[in-house]
Write a protein that holds these residues in place. Structure first.
Motif, PDB file in Angstrom:
ATOM      1  N   ILE A 213       0.851  -1.193   0.000  1.00  0.00           N
ATOM      2  CA  ILE A 213       0.000   0.000   0.000  1.00  0.00           C
ATOM      3  C   ILE A 213       0.885   1.241   0.000  1.00  0.00           C
ATOM      4  CG2 ILE A 213      -1.802   1.252   1.233  1.00  0.00           C
ATOM      5  CD1 ILE A 213      -2.664  -1.376   2.471  1.00  0.00           C
ATOM      6  N   LYS A 214       0.697   2.103  -1.032  1.00  0.00           N
ATOM      7  CA  LYS A 214       1.476   3.341  -1.140  1.00  0.00           C
ATOM      8  C   LYS A 214       0.521   4.520  -1.309  1.00  0.00           C
ATOM      9  CE  LYS A 214       5.582   1.196  -3.228  1.00  0.00           C
ATOM     10  NZ  LYS A 214       6.510   1.209  -4.386  1.00  0.00           N
ATOM     11  N   VAL A 215       0.756   5.572  -0.530  1.00  0.00           N
ATOM     12  CA  VAL A 215      -0.074   6.787  -0.622  1.00  0.00           C
ATOM     13  C   VAL A 215       0.845   8.006  -0.536  1.00  0.00           C
ATOM     14  CG1 VAL A 215      -2.124   5.720   0.393  1.00  0.00           C
ATOM     15  CG2 VAL A 215      -0.425   6.775   1.881  1.00  0.00           C
ATOM     16  N   LYS A 216       0.294   9.155  -0.951  1.00  0.00           N
ATOM     17  CA  LYS A 216       1.079  10.383  -0.837  1.00  0.00           C
ATOM     18  C   LYS A 216       1.220  10.814   0.621  1.00  0.00           C
ATOM     19  CE  LYS A 216      -0.004  12.260  -5.415  1.00  0.00           C
ATOM     20  NZ  LYS A 216      -0.586  13.397  -6.160  1.00  0.00           N
ATOM     21  N   ASP A 217       0.103  10.702   1.366  1.00  0.00           N
ATOM     22  CA  ASP A 217       0.121  11.103   2.768  1.00  0.00           C
ATOM     23  C   ASP A 217      -0.797  10.167   3.556  1.00  0.00           C
ATOM     24  OD1 ASP A 217       1.010  13.463   4.649  1.00  0.00           O
ATOM     25  OD2 ASP A 217      -1.103  13.075   5.118  1.00  0.00           O
ATOM     26  N   VAL A 218      -0.509   9.985   4.823  1.00  0.00           N
ATOM     27  CA  VAL A 218      -1.281   9.060   5.644  1.00  0.00           C
ATOM     28  C   VAL A 218      -2.733   9.492   5.779  1.00  0.00           C
ATOM     29  CG1 VAL A 218      -0.794  10.191   7.871  1.00  0.00           C
ATOM     30  CG2 VAL A 218      -1.197   7.714   7.785  1.00  0.00           C
ATOM     31  N   THR A 219      -2.996  10.775   5.570  1.00  0.00           N
ATOM     32  CA  THR A 219      -4.380  11.264   5.687  1.00  0.00           C
ATOM     33  C   THR A 219      -5.266  10.733   4.573  1.00  0.00           C
ATOM     34  OG1 THR A 219      -3.745  13.252   4.458  1.00  0.00           O
ATOM     35  CG2 THR A 219      -3.677  13.367   6.870  1.00  0.00           C
ATOM     36  N   GLU A 220      -4.650  10.223   3.481  1.00  0.00           N
ATOM     37  CA  GLU A 220      -5.429   9.676   2.375  1.00  0.00           C
ATOM     38  C   GLU A 220      -5.912   8.247   2.644  1.00  0.00           C
ATOM     39  OE1 GLU A 220      -3.120   9.856  -1.133  1.00  0.00           O
ATOM     40  OE2 GLU A 220      -2.749  12.024  -1.025  1.00  0.00           O
TER      41      GLU A 220
ATOM     42  N   GLN B 120      14.430   8.739   3.492  1.00  0.00           N
ATOM     43  CA  GLN B 120      13.726   7.471   3.317  1.00  0.00           C
ATOM     44  C   GLN B 120      12.227   7.714   3.446  1.00  0.00           C
ATOM     45  OE1 GLN B 120      15.401   4.910   6.299  1.00  0.00           O
ATOM     46  NE2 GLN B 120      17.138   4.292   5.013  1.00  0.00           N
ATOM     47  N   ASN B 121      11.445   6.920   2.732  1.00  0.00           N
ATOM     48  CA  ASN B 121       9.991   7.080   2.783  1.00  0.00           C
ATOM     49  C   ASN B 121       9.470   6.809   4.193  1.00  0.00           C
ATOM     50  OD1 ASN B 121      10.693   6.175  -0.141  1.00  0.00           O
ATOM     51  ND2 ASN B 121       8.707   7.186  -0.291  1.00  0.00           N
ATOM     52  N   ILE B 122       8.607   7.689   4.678  1.00  0.00           N
ATOM     53  CA  ILE B 122       8.000   7.496   5.988  1.00  0.00           C
ATOM     54  C   ILE B 122       6.917   6.428   5.882  1.00  0.00           C
ATOM     55  CG2 ILE B 122       6.642   8.578   7.825  1.00  0.00           C
ATOM     56  CD1 ILE B 122       7.961  11.220   7.119  1.00  0.00           C
ATOM     57  N   SER B 123       6.920   5.480   6.805  1.00  0.00           N
ATOM     58  CA  SER B 123       5.938   4.392   6.772  1.00  0.00           C
ATOM     59  C   SER B 123       5.141   4.365   8.073  1.00  0.00           C
ATOM     60  CB  SER B 123       6.631   3.038   6.565  1.00  0.00           C
ATOM     61  OG  SER B 123       7.514   2.769   7.640  1.00  0.00           O
ATOM     62  N   TYR B 124       3.930   3.811   7.984  1.00  0.00           N
ATOM     63  CA  TYR B 124       3.047   3.655   9.145  1.00  0.00           C
ATOM     64  C   TYR B 124       2.543   2.207   9.178  1.00  0.00           C
ATOM     65  CZ  TYR B 124       2.971   8.772   9.226  1.00  0.00           C
ATOM     66  OH  TYR B 124       3.330  10.097   9.292  1.00  0.00           O
ATOM     67  N   ASN B 125       2.360   1.714  10.376  1.00  0.00           N
ATOM     68  CA  ASN B 125       1.907   0.330  10.541  1.00  0.00           C
ATOM     69  C   ASN B 125       0.442   0.301  10.955  1.00  0.00           C
ATOM     70  OD1 ASN B 125       4.441  -1.054  10.066  1.00  0.00           O
ATOM     71  ND2 ASN B 125       5.125  -0.163  11.991  1.00  0.00           N
ATOM     72  N   ILE B 126      -0.375  -0.355  10.148  1.00  0.00           N
ATOM     73  CA  ILE B 126      -1.788  -0.519  10.458  1.00  0.00           C
ATOM     74  C   ILE B 126      -1.957  -1.785  11.304  1.00  0.00           C
ATOM     75  CG2 ILE B 126      -4.105  -0.876   9.527  1.00  0.00           C
ATOM     76  CD1 ILE B 126      -3.053   1.865   8.976  1.00  0.00           C
ATOM     77  N   ILE B 127      -2.517  -1.646  12.496  1.00  0.00           N
ATOM     78  CA  ILE B 127      -2.737  -2.791  13.381  1.00  0.00           C
ATOM     79  C   ILE B 127      -4.119  -3.376  13.093  1.00  0.00           C
ATOM     80  CG2 ILE B 127      -2.706  -3.565  15.781  1.00  0.00           C
ATOM     81  CD1 ILE B 127      -1.321  -0.939  16.495  1.00  0.00           C
TER      82      ILE B 127
ATOM     83  N   ASP C  98       4.767   8.941   0.366  1.00  0.00           N
ATOM     84  CA  ASP C  98       5.746   9.609  -0.487  1.00  0.00           C
ATOM     85  C   ASP C  98       6.632  10.577   0.303  1.00  0.00           C
ATOM     86  OD1 ASP C  98       4.802   8.262  -2.659  1.00  0.00           O
ATOM     87  OD2 ASP C  98       3.468   9.875  -3.332  1.00  0.00           O
ATOM     88  N   LYS C  99       6.237  10.918   1.516  1.00  0.00           N
ATOM     89  CA  LYS C  99       7.021  11.843   2.326  1.00  0.00           C
ATOM     90  C   LYS C  99       8.345  11.206   2.745  1.00  0.00           C
ATOM     91  CE  LYS C  99       3.305  14.685   4.249  1.00  0.00           C
ATOM     92  NZ  LYS C  99       2.700  15.210   5.501  1.00  0.00           N
ATOM     93  N   LYS C 100       9.368  12.049   2.853  1.00  0.00           N
ATOM     94  CA  LYS C 100      10.701  11.583   3.223  1.00  0.00           C
ATOM     95  C   LYS C 100      11.038  12.047   4.635  1.00  0.00           C
ATOM     96  CE  LYS C 100      11.609  10.121  -1.067  1.00  0.00           C
ATOM     97  NZ  LYS C 100      11.903   8.737  -1.430  1.00  0.00           N
ATOM     98  N   ASN C 101      11.843  11.234   5.307  1.00  0.00           N
ATOM     99  CA  ASN C 101      12.336  11.645   6.626  1.00  0.00           C
ATOM    100  C   ASN C 101      13.704  12.287   6.483  1.00  0.00           C
ATOM    101  OD1 ASN C 101      14.100   9.519   6.156  1.00  0.00           O
ATOM    102  ND2 ASN C 101      13.071   8.127   7.570  1.00  0.00           N
ATOM    103  N   ALA C 102      14.369  12.536   7.613  1.00  0.00           N
ATOM    104  CA  ALA C 102      15.672  13.219   7.583  1.00  0.00           C
ATOM    105  C   ALA C 102      16.727  12.416   6.840  1.00  0.00           C
ATOM    106  CB  ALA C 102      16.125  13.505   9.020  1.00  0.00           C
ATOM    107  N   ASP C 103      16.566  11.088   6.801  1.00  0.00           N
ATOM    108  CA  ASP C 103      17.517  10.219   6.100  1.00  0.00           C
ATOM    109  C   ASP C 103      17.123   9.979   4.649  1.00  0.00           C
ATOM    110  OD1 ASP C 103      18.955   9.964   8.463  1.00  0.00           O
ATOM    111  OD2 ASP C 103      17.738   8.262   9.132  1.00  0.00           O
TER     112      ASP C 103
END
Length: 510
Positions: free
Chosen positions: A163-170, A196-203, A189-194
């Protein structure tokens, strides 16, 4: 946030802890992070709360707040969110509350909420809920009638794409949760300081979680055990064993018909060994006797594929209070006869398991000497099979044979240093004729003779008198007792003097 006061200042400490609870209960929006820090402080110092004289009063105040937040709040399905971490931490604190009289009055209230959360919460929180339910059922045995149902198994193994999105709000969390059974990563699609793509874990929801499903058996047992009729279960197992005993009685008459269902019979016998109640030793004994009769037929070859389970003493003998003393001789002799007859068909791995088990029996002084002697005979009969299988499977049979040799050498050492001196001392104190020798002397002589003579006679059949039955046994069957008696009388006088001479030679040797 200030740390709690010294443990010696009980009043000041409870005041601090109550301020944490008040902050957690504060409905002001936008302070979830502060609530989380307050809960973390309370969790870290929870042991100090428990030993406080005012713990009972504090427990009632805290539980009222915790249960309200968990009940009124919405479940969260993104692991990194502060509200999810707060809800999980509150559940963990509830799980850590000691199960004593202080908690007893709140048990029903806690359980009602836990069962409600099972249906709506995420996987991580439901796992904590299950631990709470299990602990409370262990300690208080409350009456519960809740049921859990799962209707999602057909979709579990369907392939899933990243699953890939531009922002977690989508992300439409509800849509994803409908078909999520384990923690799922969403890439943005957002990048962190390194860079790298920012990821979120859906429980996943607890009711759909595979981890939750793995925890359910124990809770089902705990919840249904008060209404489980153990007496009916014992009677049911007894009926199955009686049926198997009847089958063992008629099996020689209807071998062709039994062969058609042999695999079911083998799995059924193993199942009875595994599920036979541990505390009912007489049922297991009857089961072993029936198994011994079945294994005396050609059906024993059907047990080769699952013989490794019979080497597990928990399955073969069980763990009952009396089985260790009363059933081991019967169980080991039954297993030894099976191994003896199917040894040519056993792979090297199973042969190694047999060597391990019966080598221990050789040195187990709690077993009758006849079982120790039988174990020695079986080990010697496995030598040629180990050599052949080692060459065929390119295994390390040499090392196994060296282990067996070490077993016999150590047994010789035990006989020479411990048993022979004691026996000879008894003989000197109470002189007896050769026909009235102590039983211990006879047992020791048999052990020594097996170890000295057996290598010259590689198979059990060659060292036995002619058999009247179609199959022989390492201990001997009832049907062959008369033949063996006649054989013994015939050669007894001739071999008695020879055995005496060998024993004294052995004594001088060691």
């Amino acid at each position: 946030m200030a740390s709690p006061l010294s443990p010696h200042d009980v009043t000041g400490q409870l005041t601090t802890f109550r301020s944490y609870v008040a902050l957690i209960a504060d409905p002001t929006p936008g302070i979830v992070e502060k609530k989380l820090k307050a809960a973390q402080e309370l969790s870290e110092n929870f042991e100090n709360v428990v030993i406080s004289p005012q713990y009972s009063q504090f427990l009632g105040e805290a539980l009222k707040v915790f249960l309200k937040i968990l009940d009124d709040g919405e479940p969260q399905f993104i692991a990194e969110q502060n509200m999810q971490q707060l809800r999980k931490l509150l559940l963990e604190i509830i799980h850590r509350i000691p199960s004593n009289e202080h908690l007893k009055k709140y048990v029903q209230q806690i359980l009602s909420l836990m069962f409600k959360l099972l249906k709506i919460e995420n996987e991580e929180n439901v796992l904590v809920c299950l631990r709470i339910i299990i602990e409370l059922h262990k300690q208080y045995r409350p009456q519960m009638n809740e049921e859990l149902q799962n209707h999602h198994l057909s979709k579990i193994f369907e392939p899933r794409s990243q699953i890939k999105v531009k922002d977690v709000t989508e992300v439409n969390v509800d849509t994803i949760l409908a078909e999520t059974f384990t923690t799922t990563t969403i890439l943005t699609d957002k990048k962190n300081a390194d860079n790298q793509n920012i990821s979120y874990n859906i429980i996943p929801r607890g009711v759909l979680s595979l981890k939750v499903l793995a925890e359910l058996p124990i809770i089902v047992v705990l919840m249904t055990s008060p209404s489980f009729n153990k007496e009916v279960f014992v009677d049911f197992i007894a009926a199955q064993i009686k049926t198997l005993s009847f089958l063992a009685y008629i099996i020689r008459i209807y071998q062709e018909q039994v062969q058609q269902h042999a695999n079911h019979m083998v799995s059924g016998l193993l199942g009875l060994l595994e599920f036979c109640p541990q505390e009912v030793a007489h049922l297991r004994k009857e089961l072993l006797i029936a198994a011994r009769h079945i294994l005396a037929t050609d059906l024993r070859n059907k047990f080769v594929q699952c013989i490794d389970k019979l080497f597990d003493e928990k399955i073969l003998i069980g763990s009952g209070w009396t089985t260790h003393e009363s059933l081991r001789p019967l169980a080991y002799s039954t297993l030894a006869d099976l191994v003896h007859h199917v040894r040519q068909a056993l792979p090297l791995k199973e042969l190694s398991m047999a060597v391990s088990l019966f080598s221990k029996n050789v040195h187990d002084e709690s077993l009758p000497s006849s079982i120790q002697t039988m174990s020695c005979k079986l080990l010697l009969n496995l030598v040629e099979c180990i050599r052949a299988k080692s060459e065929l499977e390119n295994g390390n049979g040499r090392e196994l044979l060296m282990r067996m040799l070490e077993v016999f050498v150590l047994k010789f050492k035990t006989i020479a240093k411990i048993q022979l001196p004691q026996i000879l001392q008894k003989c000197k104190q109470t002189p007896q004729s050769p026909t009235q020798q102590p039983a211990a002397l006879t047992d020791a002589k048999q052990n020594v003779e097996v170890k000295v003579e057996a290598p010259k006679t590689p198979t059990v059949e060659e060292s036995k008198p002619p058999m009247t039955s179609s199959s022989s046994s390492l201990l001997g069957d009832t049907a062959t007792k008369d033949t063996e008696k006649a054989w013994t009388e015939k050669v007894g006088e001739r071999s008695k003097a020879c055995r005496h001479e060998k024993l004294w030679k052995m004594e001088n040797l060691v």
